[in-house]
Design an enzyme around this catalytic site. Structure first.
Site, PDB file in Angstrom:
ATOM      1  N   THR A   1      35.603  35.957  31.331  1.00 48.00           N
ATOM      2  CA  THR A   1      36.004  36.645  30.097  1.00 48.00           C
ATOM      3  C   THR A   1      36.531  35.653  29.076  1.00 48.00           C
ATOM      4  O   THR A   1      36.100  35.630  27.916  1.00 48.00           O
ATOM      5  CB  THR A   1      37.093  37.694  30.414  1.00 48.00           C
ATOM      6  OG1 THR A   1      36.628  38.548  31.449  1.00 48.00           O
ATOM      7  CG2 THR A   1      37.431  38.506  29.191  1.00 48.00           C
TER       8      THR A   1
ATOM      9  N   TYR B   1      34.535  39.844  41.009  1.00 49.05           N
ATOM     10  CA  TYR B   1      35.443  39.824  39.867  1.00 49.05           C
ATOM     11  C   TYR B   1      35.696  41.278  39.442  1.00 49.05           C
ATOM     12  O   TYR B   1      34.850  41.903  38.810  1.00 49.05           O
ATOM     13  CB  TYR B   1      34.793  38.993  38.752  1.00 49.05           C
ATOM     14  CG  TYR B   1      35.571  38.848  37.461  1.00 49.05           C
ATOM     15  CD1 TYR B   1      36.878  39.302  37.310  1.00 49.05           C
ATOM     16  CD2 TYR B   1      34.975  38.219  36.362  1.00 49.05           C
ATOM     17  CE1 TYR B   1      37.559  39.165  36.119  1.00 49.05           C
ATOM     18  CE2 TYR B   1      35.653  38.062  35.170  1.00 49.05           C
ATOM     19  CZ  TYR B   1      36.938  38.541  35.051  1.00 49.05           C
ATOM     20  OH  TYR B   1      37.612  38.402  33.857  1.00 49.05           O
TER      21      TYR B   1
ATOM     22  N   LYS C   1      38.670  38.281  42.674  1.00 45.65           N
ATOM     23  CA  LYS C   1      39.474  38.035  41.470  1.00 45.65           C
ATOM     24  C   LYS C   1      39.861  39.409  40.944  1.00 45.65           C
ATOM     25  O   LYS C   1      39.012  40.158  40.464  1.00 45.65           O
ATOM     26  CB  LYS C   1      38.691  37.257  40.410  1.00 45.65           C
ATOM     27  CG  LYS C   1      39.476  37.025  39.115  1.00 45.65           C
ATOM     28  CD  LYS C   1      38.621  36.321  38.076  1.00 45.65           C
ATOM     29  CE  LYS C   1      39.401  35.908  36.847  1.00 45.65           C
ATOM     30  NZ  LYS C   1      39.857  36.990  35.992  1.00 45.65           N
TER      31      LYS C   1
ATOM     32  N   SER D   1      41.602  41.541  38.410  1.00 42.72           N
ATOM     33  CA  SER D   1      42.175  41.581  37.060  1.00 42.72           C
ATOM     34  C   SER D   1      42.457  43.028  36.671  1.00 42.72           C
ATOM     35  O   SER D   1      41.744  43.643  35.877  1.00 42.72           O
ATOM     36  CB  SER D   1      41.225  40.919  36.065  1.00 42.72           C
ATOM     37  OG  SER D   1      41.117  39.551  36.335  1.00 42.72           O
TER      38      SER D   1
ATOM     39  N   GLY E   1      44.684  38.331  38.649  1.00 39.82           N
ATOM     40  CA  GLY E   1      44.216  37.971  37.319  1.00 39.82           C
ATOM     41  C   GLY E   1      45.027  38.503  36.163  1.00 39.82           C
ATOM     42  O   GLY E   1      44.572  38.471  35.023  1.00 39.82           O
TER      43      GLY E   1
ATOM     44  N   ASP F   1      48.269  37.572  34.465  1.00 44.36           N
ATOM     45  CA  ASP F   1      49.211  36.449  34.506  1.00 44.36           C
ATOM     46  C   ASP F   1      50.672  36.885  34.428  1.00 44.36           C
ATOM     47  O   ASP F   1      51.534  36.324  35.114  1.00 44.36           O
ATOM     48  CB  ASP F   1      48.918  35.479  33.352  1.00 44.36           C
ATOM     49  CG  ASP F   1      47.478  34.996  33.341  1.00 44.36           C
ATOM     50  OD1 ASP F   1      46.654  35.553  34.097  1.00 44.36           O
ATOM     51  OD2 ASP F   1      47.160  34.078  32.567  1.00 44.36           O
ATOM     52  N   GLU F   2      50.938  37.907  33.610  1.00 42.22           N
ATOM     53  CA  GLU F   2      52.326  38.326  33.397  1.00 42.22           C
ATOM     54  C   GLU F   2      52.896  39.110  34.575  1.00 42.22           C
ATOM     55  O   GLU F   2      54.089  39.393  34.620  1.00 42.22           O
ATOM     56  CB  GLU F   2      52.454  39.145  32.104  1.00 42.22           C
ATOM     57  CG  GLU F   2      51.652  40.421  32.054  1.00 42.22           C
ATOM     58  CD  GLU F   2      50.226  40.239  31.548  1.00 42.22           C
ATOM     59  OE1 GLU F   2      49.672  41.233  31.030  1.00 42.22           O
ATOM     60  OE2 GLU F   2      49.662  39.134  31.668  1.00 42.22           O
TER      61      GLU F   2
ATOM     62  N   VAL G   1      43.906  33.550  38.938  1.00 47.17           N
ATOM     63  CA  VAL G   1      42.948  33.080  37.935  1.00 47.17           C
ATOM     64  C   VAL G   1      43.387  33.650  36.598  1.00 47.17           C
ATOM     65  O   VAL G   1      43.552  34.869  36.479  1.00 47.17           O
ATOM     66  CB  VAL G   1      41.515  33.564  38.232  1.00 47.17           C
ATOM     67  CG1 VAL G   1      40.536  32.988  37.210  1.00 47.17           C
ATOM     68  CG2 VAL G   1      41.082  33.207  39.642  1.00 47.17           C
TER      69      VAL G   1
END
Length: 320
Positions: free
Chosen positions: A51, A143, A173, A175, A199, A201-202, A216
């Site tokens: 992405t 993903y 992965k 997300s 996936g 991050d926060e 990731v």
């Protein structure tokens, strides 16, 4: 590159695809980009053409060239280069998978087709199986990004018995913000030694508690060093310090999300922090505004995420 049998773990930067001002891919800075990730951010694994890399906005020819450049420039510097080869066309996805194997990538990843969508787990696995078979020597990762694909098949359901259908399947992965789904992926597959790569991050610290083996993300391009400090604190079981780092990272992400945060803004921040020109995104995305970049820079300074000569603008927000 590392042995393909080595498990992908730790931080994985979702790489940006640098572009020229007129929208052509700019391969000339990728060598510099590799060195920046390794030396400045301590990140030695990458996820290419996902992405953040605008992979689905690139032609097949461009995706091949970008993949080749990362593998070439990363040789003996990066631990693992995983190439995202998902496409709407099965044939294109297979072609990209075969190409990734030919150039010496360490693994491939695939999203669910998102126009004519698979309607259940079996249909999705049949698609993934055909792609994986085009690169039978490479570890295969699914993903999972339902917010963008619109494919709502739970990852927990998909993973049930997946290795019987796809022998090269090595991980996920993930997300999505559904930590119940993620937790059940880990809980129900403890024997398989899969890579569970988070996936969002926060929310990484939450996922680590639930058993994530790595992550990731786009922010690891420029917040890799800070996130690695969080991982180290977590490994030492210093959960208070790990939480401090996560909150610190959240302050920045929360700030930019309110301004409008996506691939375009990630390119602008990376150009600012690394000094490597990432260029504009490709249409239909629009270039980040100057106002956004100025605000993001001020926030990065206030959190002490940027190294400047002379006095730093430190305040109560500064993270340590």
């Amino acid at each position: 590159m590392a042995s393909p049998k080595k498990k992908l773990q730790g931080l994985v930067a979702a790489t940006i695809t640098p572009m020229t001002e007129n929208g052509e891919i700019n391969l000339s800075v990728i060598g510099q980009y590799v060195d920046y990730l390794v030396k400045e951010q301590g990140v030695k694994n990458i996820f290419v053409n996902g992405t953040t890399g605008e992979g689905l906005s690139l032609s097949i020819s461009e995706r091949r060239r970008v993949a080749e450049e990362w593998v070439t420039k990363g040789r003996n510097k990066l631990d693992q280069v995983v190439i995202h080869v998902g496409a709407l066309s099965l044939k294109e996805s297979q072609e990209l998978a075969q190409h990734a194997a030919e150039i010496g990538a360490d693994g491939i990843a695939v999203i669910a087709p998102f126009f004519l969508k698979p309607w259940n787990k079996d249909v999705l696995i049949n698609f993934l199986k055909e792609v994986a078979a085009a690169a039978p020597a490479l570890p295969f990762y699914y993903y999972h990004i339902p917010a963008l694909t619109g494919v709502k098949i739970r990852a927990e359901e998909l993973l049930d018995g997946i290795q019987e259908k796809i022998p090269t399947f090595q991980g996920l992965k993930f997300s999505d913000t559904d930590l119940l789904d993620f937790g059940q992926c880990v809980d129900q597959n403890r024997q398989q030694q899969f890579a569970f790569l988070f996936g969002v991050d926060e929310q990484l610290l939450s996922a680590l508690v639930m058993g994530a083996t790595g992550a990731v993300g786009s922010t690891y391009n420029y917040l890799g060093k800070k996130t690695n400090q969080m991982l180290e604190a977590f490994e030492r079981k210093d959960f208070s310090l790990a939480l401090n780092y996560q909150f610190c990272i959240q302050r920045f992400i929360n700030f930019v999300v309110k301004l409008g945060f996506g691939v375009s803004q990630t390119k602008a921040i990376m150009s600012l922090v690394s000094g490597i020109p990432m260029g504009p995104p490709r249409l239909p995305l629009q270039k980040a505004s100057r106002e956004f970049t100025d605000h993001a820079e001020a926030k990065l300074k206030s959190l002490d995420f940027l190294s400047f000569t002379g006095l730093k603008d430190r305040n109560l927000e500064t993270c340590s």
